[in-house]
Each structure stands twice: as C-alpha cells, then as structure tokens.
Design a protein around this motif. Structure first.
Motif, short mmCIF file in Angstrom:
data_model
loop_
_atom_site.label_atom_id
_atom_site.label_comp_id
_atom_site.label_asym_id
_atom_site.label_seq_id
_atom_site.Cartn_x
_atom_site.Cartn_y
_atom_site.Cartn_z
N PRO A 74 0.87 -1.16 0.13
CA PRO A 74 -0.12 0.06 -0.25
C PRO A 74 0.80 1.30 0.06
CG PRO A 74 -0.26 -1.34 2.11
CD PRO A 74 0.58 -1.98 1.27
N ALA A 75 0.30 2.31 -0.36
CA ALA A 75 0.84 3.46 -0.47
C ALA A 75 1.17 4.27 1.01
CB ALA A 75 0.02 4.65 -1.09
N VAL A 76 0.40 3.94 1.76
CA VAL A 76 0.95 4.28 3.20
C VAL A 76 1.23 3.34 4.23
CG1 VAL A 76 -0.28 5.22 5.31
CG2 VAL A 76 -1.25 5.89 3.07
N THR A 77 2.60 3.34 4.62
CA THR A 77 3.49 2.37 5.26
C THR A 77 3.92 3.13 6.49
OG1 THR A 77 5.44 2.99 4.12
CG2 THR A 77 4.01 1.18 3.08
N PRO A 78 4.28 2.27 7.53
CA PRO A 78 5.07 3.03 8.67
C PRO A 78 6.42 3.35 8.34
CG PRO A 78 4.49 0.58 9.02
CD PRO A 78 4.24 0.91 7.57
N ALA A 79 7.09 4.32 8.98
CA ALA A 79 8.18 4.69 8.85
C ALA A 79 9.28 3.87 9.25
CB ALA A 79 8.54 6.07 9.87
N ALA A 80 10.53 3.64 8.52
CA ALA A 80 11.50 2.75 9.09
C ALA A 80 11.97 2.99 10.53
CB ALA A 80 12.78 3.03 8.25
N GLY A 81 12.20 1.81 11.10
CA GLY A 81 12.46 1.95 12.60
C GLY A 81 11.05 1.99 13.51
N SER A 82 10.11 2.21 13.07
CA SER A 82 8.73 2.09 13.93
C SER A 82 8.85 0.90 14.71
CB SER A 82 7.35 2.28 12.99
OG SER A 82 7.61 3.61 12.35
N THR A 83 8.09 0.89 16.02
CA THR A 83 7.85 -0.09 16.82
C THR A 83 6.42 -0.19 17.41
OG1 THR A 83 8.49 1.27 18.80
CG2 THR A 83 10.28 0.04 17.68
N GLY A 84 6.10 -1.05 18.03
CA GLY A 84 4.58 -1.22 18.36
C GLY A 84 3.62 -1.46 17.26
N THR A 85 2.58 -0.87 17.61
CA THR A 85 1.50 -1.09 16.44
C THR A 85 1.73 -0.38 15.04
OG1 THR A 85 -0.09 -1.59 18.12
CG2 THR A 85 -1.14 -1.05 16.00
N LEU A 86 2.00 -1.10 14.07
CA LEU A 86 2.18 -0.31 12.68
C LEU A 86 1.00 -0.59 11.89
CD1 LEU A 86 5.31 -2.45 12.08
CD2 LEU A 86 5.27 -0.45 13.19
N GLY A 87 0.72 0.34 10.81
CA GLY A 87 -0.39 0.47 10.11
C GLY A 87 -0.12 0.76 8.81
N TRP A 88 -0.67 -0.03 7.59
CA TRP A 88 -0.66 0.31 6.39
C TRP A 88 -2.20 0.52 5.83
CZ3 TRP A 88 1.88 -3.35 9.00
CH2 TRP A 88 3.31 -3.42 9.02
N ALA A 89 -2.31 1.22 4.88
CA ALA A 89 -3.57 1.57 4.10
C ALA A 89 -3.38 1.88 2.67
CB ALA A 89 -3.87 2.90 4.64
N TYR A 90 -4.24 1.21 1.85
CA TYR A 90 -4.37 1.44 0.43
C TYR A 90 -5.10 2.68 0.02
CZ TYR A 90 -2.54 -3.26 -0.07
OH TYR A 90 -1.86 -4.54 -0.36
N ILE A 91 -4.31 3.37 -0.84
CA ILE A 91 -5.25 4.77 -1.63
C ILE A 91 -5.75 4.22 -2.70
CG2 ILE A 91 -4.67 6.86 -2.42
CD1 ILE A 91 -2.29 7.31 -0.46
N THR A 92 -5.20 3.69 -3.66
CA THR A 92 -5.89 2.95 -4.71
C THR A 92 -6.03 1.50 -4.26
OG1 THR A 92 -4.38 4.28 -6.00
CG2 THR A 92 -5.31 2.07 -7.09
N ILE A 93 -7.35 0.85 -4.41
CA ILE A 93 -7.55 -0.24 -3.92
C ILE A 93 -7.52 -1.35 -5.19
CG2 ILE A 93 -9.38 -1.75 -2.71
CD1 ILE A 93 -8.89 0.79 -1.24
N PRO A 94 -6.48 -2.30 -4.81
CA PRO A 94 -6.42 -3.36 -5.73
C PRO A 94 -7.45 -4.56 -5.73
CG PRO A 94 -5.07 -3.98 -3.89
CD PRO A 94 -6.02 -2.55 -3.47
N ALA A 95 -7.41 -5.32 -6.87
CA ALA A 95 -8.45 -6.17 -7.01
C ALA A 95 -7.98 -7.18 -5.93
CB ALA A 95 -8.29 -7.00 -8.35
N SER A 96 -9.09 -7.85 -5.41
CA SER A 96 -8.79 -9.12 -4.43
C SER A 96 -7.89 -10.18 -4.95
CB SER A 96 -10.13 -9.72 -3.95
OG SER A 96 -9.91 -10.53 -2.80
N PRO A 97 -7.01 -10.77 -4.15
CA PRO A 97 -6.55 -10.27 -2.86
C PRO A 97 -5.48 -9.01 -2.89
CG PRO A 97 -5.37 -12.16 -3.55
CD PRO A 97 -6.08 -11.71 -4.71
N ALA A 98 -5.51 -8.40 -1.87
CA ALA A 98 -4.65 -7.33 -1.68
C ALA A 98 -3.50 -7.89 -1.01
CB ALA A 98 -5.00 -6.10 -0.95
N THR A 99 -2.22 -7.96 -1.34
CA THR A 99 -0.92 -8.74 -0.63
C THR A 99 -0.02 -7.86 -0.81
OG1 THR A 99 -1.91 -11.04 -1.32
CG2 THR A 99 0.37 -11.01 -0.52
#
Length: 161
Positions: A74-99
C-alpha cells in the motif's frame, strides 16, 4: 426517492455478505523467531472482497522488534524503525486479494513471541474489522552437545601361545 423495501433489503444483505466474506492472513517466512538482529519477512493478505472503498492492515510487533521496510504494498506504510502497532493503508484499492510483504528485525534475547494483526475493509460506508489469527513464532533453541565417555575395549591376544 425511496427504494422498494425488498430491493433495499437485498442491497443491504448483498453488502453485508460481501463484507463478512472478506478474509485476512499474516504469515512469516520462518516459524522460529530469529537470533538477535535477525530479520523476518511477513506477508499480509486481505482477500475475498468484491468491492472496497478502503483497505487497511495493522500489525502489533512484540516489544523490541522494529519495522524495516515494505515491498509491493500500500501507499501508506510505517516509517523505518517504527515499533509497536504499525499501520498500512491502500489509497488505490487493488483487486482481491491485496497482498504485501514487510520486514521486521528482532531484538537481542528474543524468544517465542506472538504477532497480532487486524485488517479493515470499508465498503458502502460500512467499516468491517476482519479478524486475523495471531501469528506465533517459536523460540530458537541453541544447539546442544551431549558429552560423555565412550567405553573402549581392547582385545589382546598372546602370540606366544
């Protein structure tokens, strides 16, 4: 304009079944936690959806682990070195499955650990949380060497009769 009741119910039921059919998984390239500083590659997948306005994936790393990078994701990814809970988000939704895959580094003294994850899908204004089975990495055990004595026997024969 009001939809006929049967059409509204059919649309709602179709939307609900599309949302509840979605699945999500998190896998790792190793079933064993790495040695200190070792890296694990994880694969996150959201599948079995027909339409989506938004897709997201959260992963909670164990204490001391740190995020390295994401590949093909996805376009939205954690910053390198992040710890704990990380989040990813797609801006452009791919066809299923999104991997996508990502890497995380283990700290010194790592043992067996669990990695929790949650996926999210929004469609038709309804957000659904997709459960993800917690991923368990077994602890690495150092090889052990068993020492002991080997009994030896020696046969002596007399050449003198």
């Amino acid at each position: 304009m009001q939809l006929p009741r049967s059409l509204a119910v059919a649309l709602y039921c179709g939307l609900v079944s599309a949302l509840t059919a979605a699945t999500a998984t998190l896998t790792a390239d190793s079933a064993i936690a790495p040695q200190a500083g070792g890296t694990v590659t994880f694969t996150a997948t959201i599948g079995d959806y027909t339409t989506a306005a938004a897709l997201g994936f959260d992963v909670t790393l164990p204490p001391g682990w740190s995020y390295v990078e994401t590949s093909a994701g996805p376009a939205v990814t954690p910053a390198a070195g992040s710890t704990g809970t990380l989040g990813w988000a797609y801006i452009t939704i791919p066809a299923s499955p999104a991997t996508f895959t990502f890497k995380a580094t283990a700290p010194a003294g790592v043992d067996a650990c669990d990695i929790a994850a949650t996926a999210y899908l929004r469609s038709g204004g309804v957000q659904t949380t997709i459960p993800v089975t917690t991923l368990h990495l077994a602890g690495a055990t150092a090889p052990s060497v068993t020492t002991g004595s080997v009994a030896s026997s020696r046969t002596t024969a007399s050449v003198y009769g």
